[in-house]
Design an enzyme around this catalytic site. Structure first.
Site, short mmCIF file in Angstrom:
data_model
loop_
_atom_site.label_atom_id
_atom_site.label_comp_id
_atom_site.label_asym_id
_atom_site.label_seq_id
_atom_site.Cartn_x
_atom_site.Cartn_y
_atom_site.Cartn_z
N ARG A 1 0.79 -1.22 0.00
CA ARG A 1 0.00 0.00 0.00
C ARG A 1 0.83 1.27 0.00
NH1 ARG A 1 -3.11 -4.01 1.75
NH2 ARG A 1 -1.15 -4.65 2.68
N ARG B 1 11.58 3.85 2.82
CA ARG B 1 11.27 2.93 3.92
C ARG B 1 12.54 2.12 4.21
NH1 ARG B 1 6.12 -1.04 4.20
NH2 ARG B 1 5.22 0.92 4.92
C1 NCD Z 1 2.19 -1.10 8.00
C2 NCD Z 1 3.70 -0.97 8.14
O1 NCD Z 1 4.43 -1.10 7.15
O2 NCD Z 1 4.11 -0.71 9.26
N1 NCD Z 1 1.78 -1.32 6.66
C3 NCD Z 1 1.43 -0.24 5.91
O3 NCD Z 1 2.24 0.62 5.63
N2 NCD Z 1 0.15 -0.13 5.55
C4 NCD Z 1 1.62 -2.13 8.90
C5 NCD Z 1 2.21 -3.50 8.89
O4 NCD Z 1 3.07 -3.85 8.07
O5 NCD Z 1 1.79 -4.28 9.75
#
Ligand code: NCD
Length: 303
Positions: free
Chosen positions: A53, A104
């Site tokens: 996402r 990220r």
């Molecule tokens: C979250 C994350 O990456 O922390 N995912 C996201 O970005 N929607 C939640 C998860 O991975 O549990």
């Protein structure tokens, strides 16, 4: 230049502007008439950890605003980080190509390190178990959209507050608003960390911790997040707790509790819950697009 590194950087007024902009973005997307405010800009999405996402909604947000996208979706292996290049050197290079960098990383603080050398705005798309600020803003947007207010909330978070960056970021962000009460629901071994609880205390937040779901129907919101398997010390420990607490249809039906989850959903919410009118997690994920359009504009000072 505005990095987005932590929820702590936002003032109430920033949040107000971003949420208003996101609502305009939602209307523009739905009418098909989107102003190409980022034409001729390049957005880089560099992900050292898996994502569905966050990366795809940022890329879609960039494309909808007329920008172009360059992307490294498995950067731990497919970038020179694999050869041992430092995060600082990688960041300097990306900044020489792109106008804004969405990043990220699996290590807490790595995106901050990137921000300290970056000549272009850096957006934290999640750094280890630390923070996920853009998720927290889209969570706020979703709460406002469904409940109409961000204060006087009785909100519960489950089931892994020890490792979940989305729980940490949203809880901290909601302390900006008045009279919210926070409950962390989890097996004792997954209690929130002491430094986080200290932070909540310093903000004057009212909170409690419980290991059961007996008060589920009393919460205005239940924010579920999967157990963060990749951050557990052992697979055995993860397996021990993964199904300890689950939101079932039997528990949730007939309640008004708004059910949110940043997704991916693993075991924390039974699939049958999806049909209930108070299950809002897929709408929440969709809101990510509008909010990330607004956040790109904020970082590019076009808001
Ligand atoms: C979250 C994350 O990456 O922390 N995912 C996201 O970005 N929607 C939640 C998860 O991975 O549990």
């Amino acid at each position: 230049m505005k990095h987005i590194l932590s929820v702590n950087q936002f003032k109430k007024n920033d949040l107000k502007n971003i949420l208003e902009c996101a609502s305009i973005m939602e209307k523009q997307c739905k009418s098909g008439k989107i102003k190409k405010l980022l034409e001729n800009k390049i957005v880089a999405c560099i992900f050292f950890e898996p994502s569905t996402r966050t990366r795809l909604s940022f890329e879609t947000a960039a494309l909808k605003l007329g920008a172009q996208v360059i992307s490294a979706e498995n950067a731990a292996y497919n970038s020179s980080a694999y050869k041992g290049e430092s995060i600082e050197d990688t960041t300097k290079m990306i900044c020489s190509y792109a106008d804004v960098v969405v990043m990220r990383h699996s290590k807490e603080g790595a995106v901050n390190q990137a921000g300290s050398v970056a000549k272009k705005p850096i957006i934290n798309a999640g750094d280890g178990g630390n923070e996920h600020p853009t998720q927290a803003v889209l969570d706020l947007y979703t709460i406002k959209k469904h409940l109409g207010h961000l204060d006087n909330l009785n909100i519960a978070f489950g089931f892994d507050p020890k490792h979940s960056r989305t729980i940490r970021s949203l809880a901290l962000l909601l302390t900006h608003f008045k009279n919210n009460h926070f409950t962390f629901v989890c097996p004792k071994a997954l209690n929130p960390t002491l430094d986080f609880l200290e932070d909540m205390k310093n903000r004057g937040a009212s909170f409690e911790i419980t290991d059961n779901l007996s008060k589920f129907k009393e919460y205005d919101i239940f924010y579920a997040n999967r157990l963060q398997g990749e951050r557990f010390k052992s697979k055995k420990e993860f397996e021990k707790y993964r199904k300890a607490l689950v939101i079932t249809k039997v528990l949730a039906q007939g309640s008004k509790t708004l059910i949110l989850d940043p997704l991916p959903r693993i075991d924390e919410i039974e699939q049958a819950v999806d049909d209930l009118p108070n299950a809002a997690y897929f709408d929440q994920a969709q809101n990510g697009l509008y909010v990330r359009m607004a956040l790109l504009l904020y970082a590019m000072e076009t808001l």
